[in-house]
Design a protein around this motif. Structure first.
Motif, PDB file in Angstrom:
ATOM      1  N   PRO A 193       0.869  -1.216   0.029  1.00  0.00           N
ATOM      2  CA  PRO A 193      -0.073   0.041  -0.058  1.00  0.00           C
ATOM      3  C   PRO A 193       0.746   1.298   0.190  1.00  0.00           C
ATOM      4  CG  PRO A 193      -0.760  -1.367   1.760  1.00  0.00           C
ATOM      5  CD  PRO A 193       0.498  -2.371   1.440  1.00  0.00           C
ATOM      6  N   ILE A 194       1.892   1.403   0.413  1.00  0.00           N
ATOM      7  CA  ILE A 194       2.726   2.491   0.690  1.00  0.00           C
ATOM      8  C   ILE A 194       3.211   2.729  -0.503  1.00  0.00           C
ATOM      9  CG2 ILE A 194       4.257   3.837   2.083  1.00  0.00           C
ATOM     10  CD1 ILE A 194       1.748   3.158   3.581  1.00  0.00           C
ATOM     11  N   PHE A 195       4.040   1.831  -1.200  1.00  0.00           N
ATOM     12  CA  PHE A 195       4.478   1.918  -2.532  1.00  0.00           C
ATOM     13  C   PHE A 195       3.465   2.571  -3.411  1.00  0.00           C
ATOM     14  CE2 PHE A 195       4.948   0.333  -7.046  1.00  0.00           C
ATOM     15  CZ  PHE A 195       5.862   0.862  -7.250  1.00  0.00           C
ATOM     16  N   HIS A 206       1.057   4.402  -2.813  1.00  0.00           N
ATOM     17  CA  HIS A 206       0.816   5.907  -2.463  1.00  0.00           C
ATOM     18  C   HIS A 206       1.762   6.635  -3.457  1.00  0.00           C
ATOM     19  CE1 HIS A 206      -0.333   5.616   2.068  1.00  0.00           C
ATOM     20  NE2 HIS A 206      -1.192   4.939   1.340  1.00  0.00           N
ATOM     21  N   HIS A 207       3.051   6.235  -3.689  1.00  0.00           N
ATOM     22  CA  HIS A 207       3.986   6.791  -4.342  1.00  0.00           C
ATOM     23  C   HIS A 207       3.483   6.665  -6.005  1.00  0.00           C
ATOM     24  CE1 HIS A 207       7.074   7.732  -1.387  1.00  0.00           C
ATOM     25  NE2 HIS A 207       6.615   6.714  -0.895  1.00  0.00           N
ATOM     26  N   LEU A 210       0.448   6.629  -7.070  1.00  0.00           N
ATOM     27  CA  LEU A 210      -0.589   7.550  -7.300  1.00  0.00           C
ATOM     28  C   LEU A 210      -0.240   8.754  -7.196  1.00  0.00           C
ATOM     29  CD1 LEU A 210      -3.469   5.672  -5.191  1.00  0.00           C
ATOM     30  CD2 LEU A 210      -3.012   5.792  -7.428  1.00  0.00           C
ATOM     31  N   ARG A 211       0.836   9.091  -6.818  1.00  0.00           N
ATOM     32  CA  ARG A 211       1.377  10.445  -6.776  1.00  0.00           C
ATOM     33  C   ARG A 211       1.998  10.631  -8.090  1.00  0.00           C
ATOM     34  NH1 ARG A 211       3.450  13.767  -1.883  1.00  0.00           N
ATOM     35  NH2 ARG A 211       1.034  13.184  -1.527  1.00  0.00           N
ATOM     36  N   ALA A 225      -2.400  10.949   0.584  1.00  0.00           N
ATOM     37  CA  ALA A 225      -1.761   9.754   1.026  1.00  0.00           C
ATOM     38  C   ALA A 225      -2.443   8.519   0.736  1.00  0.00           C
ATOM     39  CB  ALA A 225      -1.281   9.519   2.498  1.00  0.00           C
ATOM     40  N   HIS A 284      -5.687   7.670  -0.635  1.00  0.00           N
ATOM     41  CA  HIS A 284      -6.700   7.541  -1.603  1.00  0.00           C
ATOM     42  C   HIS A 284      -7.712   6.822  -1.424  1.00  0.00           C
ATOM     43  CE1 HIS A 284      -3.138   9.316  -3.497  1.00  0.00           C
ATOM     44  NE2 HIS A 284      -3.670   9.702  -4.540  1.00  0.00           N
ATOM     45  N   VAL A 327       8.525  -2.789   1.010  1.00  0.00           N
ATOM     46  CA  VAL A 327       8.556  -1.376   0.832  1.00  0.00           C
ATOM     47  C   VAL A 327       9.620  -0.851   1.892  1.00  0.00           C
ATOM     48  CG1 VAL A 327       7.393   0.487   0.386  1.00  0.00           C
ATOM     49  CG2 VAL A 327       6.617  -1.477  -0.316  1.00  0.00           C
ATOM     50  N   CYS A 371       8.892   0.289   5.146  1.00  0.00           N
ATOM     51  CA  CYS A 371       8.219   1.630   5.952  1.00  0.00           C
ATOM     52  C   CYS A 371       8.925   1.307   7.407  1.00  0.00           C
ATOM     53  CB  CYS A 371       6.770   1.398   5.955  1.00  0.00           C
ATOM     54  SG  CYS A 371       5.759   1.178   4.592  1.00  0.00           S
ATOM     55  N   VAL A 427      10.156   6.872   2.534  1.00  0.00           N
ATOM     56  CA  VAL A 427       9.384   5.984   1.962  1.00  0.00           C
ATOM     57  C   VAL A 427       7.953   6.013   2.390  1.00  0.00           C
ATOM     58  CG1 VAL A 427       8.780   3.386   2.213  1.00  0.00           C
ATOM     59  CG2 VAL A 427      11.312   4.281   1.908  1.00  0.00           C
ATOM     60  N   HIS A 470       3.153   7.847   6.499  1.00  0.00           N
ATOM     61  CA  HIS A 470       1.658   7.127   6.212  1.00  0.00           C
ATOM     62  C   HIS A 470       2.088   5.617   6.356  1.00  0.00           C
ATOM     63  CE1 HIS A 470       0.096  10.910   5.759  1.00  0.00           C
ATOM     64  NE2 HIS A 470       0.863  11.187   4.733  1.00  0.00           N
ATOM     65  N   CYS A 498       0.089   1.252   6.246  1.00  0.00           N
ATOM     66  CA  CYS A 498      -1.178   0.547   5.985  1.00  0.00           C
ATOM     67  C   CYS A 498      -1.516  -0.284   7.396  1.00  0.00           C
ATOM     68  CB  CYS A 498      -0.973  -0.223   4.966  1.00  0.00           C
ATOM     69  SG  CYS A 498       0.067  -1.692   5.476  1.00  0.00           S
TER      70      CYS A 498
END
Lengths: 621, 551, 286
Positions: free
Chosen positions: B21-23, B25-26, B28-29, C168, C170, C244, C246, C268, C272, C274
């Motif tokens: 999910p956090i990847f 975010h990028h 979607l940016r 963040a 979405h 990822v 985080c 990263v 924010h 998940c």
């Protein structure tokens, strides 16, 4: 665009689906299922359609009398708008309902400053006791015939109700209007009599020349009365020249801010290479203001023509006309006029054979004064909450959809027609040096013939009051609300003030939207001022702290004043509230929310009534 | 992240919306910045719903689609010839190899409309900066490595590699998969990806560690199970892995582990594998109870820090291994701290050479390669391909064959089952079952509307789901717009629904990864008599209990 | 990413509280203030969110501007003359605090909020007796085991909406609904959070400045009187649930994790996470 979640347990009704489909026709839904193996959607498609949210919400409201959860989910699915966001947008507007309707029709009765002088509160009680679903409303823009009534109907177009004799509307007339079978507001309202306006047919009128004279439904009649000659002239002279003439005319914005129109247009025209927009701000909602309604109802083609002149001059291919939701007659007439203009080749790909493109889209507000603020209006058009934006950047570079936009008031735009025809210099020769041309004023309150009046700049307050037949018998002028709720109160000593930009500014007042509302010795000014405070509290968008909380605290102070608290007790707090709202609010609403109230205090209007006695001598001029 | 600046983003076999999910975010940016997004996935996933275009290919036809895209790029003259000429090898063979993959043929194989394949090819090739991101939709196939190589071909054709904003982005499933590889936890590599078969490299380590390193490549997990079957592997020391739940053919895995003479399991949980062990070493949690490092998907080495003490008898893994070494007779290891170990690592792994422990603390993270202390770290790899002449070896095109999943669809097993991930759960659920997620819906078999109708089953109905390996009971969830013939389920709840009893046991011979993404199954309605053809033996089965014979 | 080559930016010269200063083009006035060590209060601003400039507590006086301007979003311009501590600025800042504190509970806001209120001499009580003026008093919303929403502490800073939306996650589960003083953060039709689009990433809680949004763990401990930040330590580590990378900040009290956050300046996460990273820690205490 996003992976949305739709949780409503009810499905949209067939009527809702059909209404929404009609509202977004021409664009279609965001998600295109080519097959079970190929789907197109995405951010670009979503962004291109977001402006359809407001029309789609209108469609829902009209179809079933409320924004039902199933209907909202359906709209959100078609436009890929998150339901929470759409709900946030829908709940921003007074004209959308969020509970299942208890009646097919909702009667909106204006109980704002002018109408409450003429029995609005009693009318509301009477209608309720007769079983109508009634909502007290802020100014409906019919102050010349208060108390104003608008009926919002399910499955049919909305109506404004006017008394045949021009006097106050009776409950019987409301009942008749509701039962009327017509599904669209009459496009052929009687033009004679009180509906036509007090100056109808008078000589020397420019902006109102055709109002009450021309058939508002007939393009032919409009042409017969000089219509579309300005466009012809404008296309012949070219955009740069049109802008030069407008600049030379000294025309300034008639919405209240008085910004030079030519400068604004030049700014947008210079943004070559970017898509540009022309927006007409017909969200006339300032309490006491109804002049734009009169122009739109009486001479709708003039606005279409003026927008076409403006749009082609600044290089905008898209024009947007945003009419407040409380103006069903103006809306119907403009829809009709736009359709006629398209049919006659005066709008569209090739405006009057010029090779220039100009499309005109009509949108309705849904009950939000703040959407008259230009950036709030952009957000509203874009399908967002009508919250004003911080400026800079200004609309000329970053307006609708972030693109260069000229936004003008109705009155401003229709001034362009004579300017193009007579030339900027000739126009500038009229009026005063710093306030050239003519101006529309909205007379209401304790005058004999309330209505919209056009005068050359330079006329005094007394001239206007006289034009409206003077004060009614037995009335003695106590105060005049000048410029609207965002303006200020002046006393009888201001009667000889010329109503120009420069003279009012010098007096610490403002012309605002041209409101002249006359109060007499028997009017309850504490109640009036409290209603103004209530208006700002209700109409604050809620975005910034100074306005959101400040307008509430200000109203609380005025309620306390009505209950025995004294000005002296509250002065520090009122001063601080005024300061923070004026200095730190995002937009003009908060910045002016204390102006009228402070002027009332300074004039001593709140002394001796409700509040403890004791003169406030310092305030009188 | 670089993806924020890409012009075209291709999410291929990746539901990053749920799994990373956090990847996302990028990503979607990047979309907000104007990038167009394509997704290639048999399902229109949450990720796909954000995309401009979703291409729903048949499960296991990724290579075919990649070849079709490649051929179109070539045929339309959209290749980066200068890059191909200077930095790649095998281009001519590749052109000939993909020649049969016309848009029409590719469409037939993959199920994706030809026009969409063409659009993807053109968009990817003509973008200034384009990225292809993938996850297990690419790798959990018996052709996993080939799948990856087929995507690499696309980047080589267009030069979308080795430049800022362009590239190939494999999204890792665990916080330290990359780090495990970095440290040499691969059968063929020493620390820092130095080859075991490289005499010089081995000699360096042997000198540093004062020991002899076997020169031969070891077994991967799949090969280990094969060796167990041949009784060549008799003892296993299993650290932080739960093959009983995670292997595709769980029954087989369990059987093999039972054959061992000795199974030692070191884990933070008493997993089902640990329950089988002769000895269990309870270990401290890496991320919350230990000091150390982890390397993420973008090769960023970051510090992990102990926040709480390990519970009960659990100990730091370093200590366990240390004490084990001592018990085995080598007491020369001392008691190194994580920092000591890291500093030693830097002396033998050149790509980590510049990352001092102090730097990791101060900078929060450094991306390898980072050879010297004044080197800033490397945001992307393969920049050498743009050197003229190319730095090092040319990048080869790979002529890999498109092969359907090994678990064939037949009349008996006509449906394709693919496993997917939920946002709030992780793998076998061991670590995520402890919080009460309001969005957890449990396990269900998602069926297309048409398949559900054909089977006469409805939403919420219990059914028998069978593959060539076993049968379990599941609840049906009918999914609108799911492709006919496709089913999916998560596998987060093995205690109640043991999906891996039915998933494919096929593996990629090159990587040892199991083909979790493609099993052939049959769905049967449950009648009051129990399972069809089983004479009522399945009656009253609890969720997911085995129906077939159990080894 | 911190490695991105930053082109050498042009500098802009302006006057800040009488001093001539040079800051990079594109900076906000707030950036300039911070560079120059001029402490400036903020409520709705956060480094990991797009400025919405709604709280107006960071306003400053800019020469030539009729009204005060929000320093958090207004970009510096060559020759701009900015004053941050004039009577007008002080009055507006004090009033913003008084208006907010008279309508919402501010006692769980960051300590600097109280410090600023003292600094400007804010006396919210002069707005009137709490029982006689409009406030946001309302019952706390506890609808699941992870989140608590206590909207009588909400100052409507829009941060949660931004974190849930474009900045963040979405997911867009919440938005501002209603208008004016009735404006509030809401799901569609005010459905409960578990019935909404919410995916429990906790990013709204991560950015809430007043404790209106809280993790249930924290809320329960506060209710029980056991929440004690002076006894808490924070360790920064790496989440274990994907590759990822985080960063997690584990807040620990009495050897137990009590909440998880992420640093807003981490390249990263930008602060924010998940649902797995935010709440998956519970297996550490299983």
């Amino acid at each position: 665009m996003p992976d949305l979640y739709f949780g409503a347990t009810d499905e949209a009704t067939d009527a809702e689906r059909a209404a929404v489909a009609e509202a977004i026709a021409g664009f279609g839904p965001v998600v295109v299922r080519e097959s079970e193996r190929l789907v197109h959607a995405g951010r670009a498609r979503t962004m291109e359609r977001r402006h359809l949210l407001l029309p789609a919400l209108h469609a829902l409201q009209r179809a079933s009398g409320w924004i039902s959860p199933g209907g909202l989910d359906h709209v959100c699915g078609e436009l890929e708008v998150p339901p929470a966001e759409a709900y946030g947008v829908a709940t921003f507007y007074h004209l959308f309902t969020h509970e299942p309707p208890t009646a097919d029709d909702t009667v909106h009765v204006c109980d704002d400053v002018a109408c409450r002088l003429f029995g609005a509160v009693d009318l509301i009680d009477d209608l309720r006791s007769e079983g109508h679903h009634v909502k007290a409303s802020p100014c409906l823009g019919q102050c010349e015939r208060g108390p104003a009534v608008m009926v919002q109907r399910t499955g049919r177009d909305d109506l404004t109700v006017t008394a045949v004799d021009g006097g106050p509307v009776t409950t019987a007339e409301v009942a008749v209007a509701i039962d009327t079978a017509t599904s669209t507001p009459s496009v052929t309202l009687p033009q004679a009599g009180p509906q036509a306006g007090p100056q109808a047919g008078s000589d020397g009128l420019r902006l109102l020349a055709r109002v009450g004279v021309v058939d508002p439904a007939s393009l032919e009649d409009y042409r017969a009365h000089g219509g579309y000659r300005a466009l012809e002239a404008a296309l012949a002279m070219g955009g740069d020249r049109v802008i030069a003439e407008v600049t030379a005319s000294g025309l300034s914005g008639r919405g209240g801010a008085a910004f030079p129109t030519g400068v604004k247009w030049r700014g947008v025209a210079d943004q070559e290479g970017r898509p540009r927009h022309l927006v007409c701000n017909a969200d006339e909602s300032e309490p006491g203001t109804f002049k734009d309604r009169v122009v739109m109802e009486g001479d709708p083609f003039s606005l279409v023509e003026a927008m076409t002149v403006a749009g082609t001059a600044i290089g905008a291919e898209q024009g947007w006309l945003y009419i407040r939701g409380e103006y069903p007659v103006a809306t119907a007439r403009l829809h009709h006029a736009i359709d006629e203009a398209y049919a006659a080749g005066l709008l569209g790909d090739d405006v009057a054979g010029s090779g220039l493109r100009f499309d005109l889209m009509l949108r309705n507000g849904a009950g939000a004064y703040i959407c008259g603020e230009e950036t709030a209006l952009f957000n509203s058009l874009e399908g967002k909450r009508g919250e004003p934006r911080n400026k800079p950047p200004f609309p000329t570079t970053y307006g609708l959809f972030g693109e260069p936009t000229a936004i003008n008031n109705v009155e401003t735009l229709v001034n362009v027609l004579p300017i193009v025809q007579m030339g900027g210099e000739a126009y500038a020769a009229e009026g005063t040096e710093r306030s050239p041309g003519t101006k529309l004023f909205c007379l209401s309150g304790r005058v004999n013939r309330p209505g919209t009046y056009e005068v050359e700049f330079g006329a005094t307050l007394r001239d206007l009051v006289d034009l409206a037949g003077g004060l009614v018998d037995g009335s003695e002028m106590r105060a005049v609300m000048l410029g609207g709720a965002a303006g200020s109160f002046v006393g009888p000593e201001a009667l000889d003030m010329p109503l120009t930009l420069e003279d009012t500014r010098a007096a610490g007042a403002s012309l605002g939207s041209g409101v002249i509302m006359v109060f007499d010795q028997n009017d309850d000014m504490v109640d009036t001022v409290r209603r103004i405070a209530e208006f700002f509290r209700d109409e604050s968008c809620g975005q910034c702290v100074p306005c959101r909380v400040g307008t509430v605290r200000q109203e609380e102070v005025l309620v306390r004043l009505g209950r025995g608290s004294t000005i002296d007790d509250e002065r520090d707090l009122l001063d601080d509230l005024a300061t923070v709202m004026r200095d730190a609010s995002i937009c003009g609403l908060g910045q002016t929310a204390s102006g009228a109230i402070r002027s009332a205090i300074e004039l001593g209007l709140l002394d001796g009534m409700g509040a403890a006695g004791g003169g406030e001598g310092e305030g009188s001029r | 992240m670089e993806i924020e600046e890409a012009d075209v983003i291709v999410m291929w076999g990746s539901n990053a919306r749920n799994a990373h999910p956090i990847f996302f975010h990028h990503a979607l940016r990047g979309v907000a910045n104007g990038a167009r997004m394509w997704t290639v996935d048999p399902r229109r996933t949450g990720t796909a719903k954000f995309a401009d275009h979703w291409l729903g290919l048949n499960v296991g036809t990724d290579i075919g689609l990649a070849h079709g895209v490649a051929r179109e790029i070539i045929a339309a003259g959209l290749t980066d010839d200068e890059f191909i000429e200077n930095a790649t090898s095998g281009y001519d063979e590749f052109v000939a190899f993909v020649e049969p993959w016309t848009l029409e043929h590719t469409s037939e194989v993959t199920g994706v409309p030809a026009e969409a394949i063409r659009d993807l090819a053109h968009a990817y090739a003509t973008a200034d900066k384009a990225q292809i991101c993938w996850t297990l939709g690419i790798t959990e196939h018996h052709t996993g490595v080939d799948n990856v190589q087929s995507l690499c071909n696309l980047s080589l054709l267009t030069g979308h590699v080795g430049r800022w904003g362009s590239g190939l982005v494999p999204l890792r499933g665990q916080n330290n998969v990359q780090g495990g590889g970095d440290m040499g936890a691969l059968p063929n590599k020493l620390t820092g990806f130095q080859d075991v078969e490289d005499d010089e490299a081995r000699a360096k380590f042997e000198a540093a560690w004062d020991c002899t390193i076997p020169p031969a490549i070891g077994w991967n997990l799949t090969q280990m199970f094969e060796a167990m079957e041949r009784d060549e592997l008799k003892a296993v020391y299993c650290i932080g892995e739960n093959p009983v739940d995670s292997e595709a053919d769980a029954k087989h895995a369990r059987a093999m582990l039972e054959r061992l003479d000795c199974l030692v399991v070191q884990d933070v949980f008493m997993t089902r594998t640990a329950e089988m062990a002769d000895v269990v070493f309870p270990a401290a949690l890496g991320w919350a109870e230990s000091d150390g490092t982890a390397t993420n998907s973008e090769r960023r080495v970051q510090r992990m820090r102990a926040a709480v003490p390990p519970p009960g008898q659990a100990r730091q893994e370093v200590e366990i291994i240390n004490d084990l070494a001592a018990a085995m007779g080598d007491d020369g290891w001392g008691n190194p701290t994580p920092e000591d170990l890291w500093e030693e690592l830097r002396t033998v792994s050149p790509m980590h050479g510049g990352m001092s422990w102090a730097r990791l603390e101060a900078e929060g993270g450094v991306q390898w390669p980072c050879p010297t202390e004044d080197h800033p770290g490397s945001p992307f790899l393969h920049g050498r391909l743009w050197e003229r002449p190319v730095g090092g070896r040319r990048a080869p095109f790979s002529c890999v064959e498109d092969q359907p999943p090994l678990d064939e669809l037949t009349d008996e097993f006509p449906l394709r089952l693919t496993t997917v991930r939920a946002l709030d759960s992780y793998n076998t659920g061991v670590q995520t079952e402890h919080f009460n997620s309001p969005i957890r819906t449990g396990e269900a078999l998602s069926l297309s509307v048409a398949d559900a109708e054909a089977l006469g089953v409805v939403d919420g109905e219990r059914v028998a789901v069978s593959s060539r390996r076993g049968s379990i009971h599941m609840t049906v969830e009918v999914e609108e717009h799911l492709a006919v013939g496709l089913c999916h389920t998560t596998f987060h709840f093995p205690e109640t629904t043991d999906i891996n009893q039915i998933t494919s046991d096929a593996v990629d011979p090159k990587a040892g990864t199991a083909e979790f993404k493609a099993a052939a199954i049959r769905v049967d309605k449950l009648s009051s008599e129990g399972l069809p053809g089983e004479g009522g033996s399945g009656e009253g089965l609890p969720d997911g209990e085995l129906v077939g014979d159990r080894a | 990413m911190n490695e991105t080559a930053v082109s050498v930016s042009t500098m802009v010269e302006l006057t800040l509280d009488g001093e001539s200063v040079r800051v990079p083009e594109g900076s906000t006035i707030l950036d300039a203030c911070r560079r120059e060590g001029i402490d400036t209060p903020t409520l709705c601003w956060a480094e990991n969110l797009t400025p919405v400039n709604v709280c107006r507590v960071c306003v400053v006086e800019v020469e030539g501007s009729r009204v005060l301007v929000p320093s958090c979003s207004r970009k510096v311009e060559e020759g701009m003359v900015v004053a941050t501590d004039t009577e007008r600025v002080r009055t507006s800042r004090r009033m913003v605090y008084e208006l907010l504190a008279s309508s919402v509970e501010m006692d769980r806001a960051a300590p600097e909020v109280q410090a600023w209120m003292d600094h400007y001499g804010a006396r919210p009580e002069r707005m009137g007796d709490r029982s006689e003026i409009a406030t946001q008093a309302q019952p706390v919303k506890v609808q699941d085991d992870l989140y608590v929403r206590d909207y009588e502490r909400c100052i409507l800073c829009y941060k949660c909406v931004e974190a849930c939306g474009d900045d963040a996650q979405h997911t867009y589960a919440i938005a501002t609904a209603g208008r004016g003083f009735d404006a509030h953060i809401s799901t569609e039709h005010d459905v409960s959070l578990p019935d909404s689009a919410c995916v429990y990433c906790g990013n709204c809680i991560g950015v809430c400045p007043t404790g209106a949004l809280a993790f249930k763990t924290e809320h329960d401990m506060r209710e029980a009187g056991t929440w004690d930040e002076s006894r808490q330590s924070v360790a920064t580590t790496v989440c274990s649930f994907c590759g990822v990378g985080c960063n997690l900040e584990l807040h620990v009290q009495d050897e137990r994790i009590v909440k998880v956050t992420s640093p807003a300046d981490h390249s990263v996460t930008h602060g924010h996470l998940c649902i797995k990273g935010r709440f998956g820690w519970q297996h550490a205490h299983a």
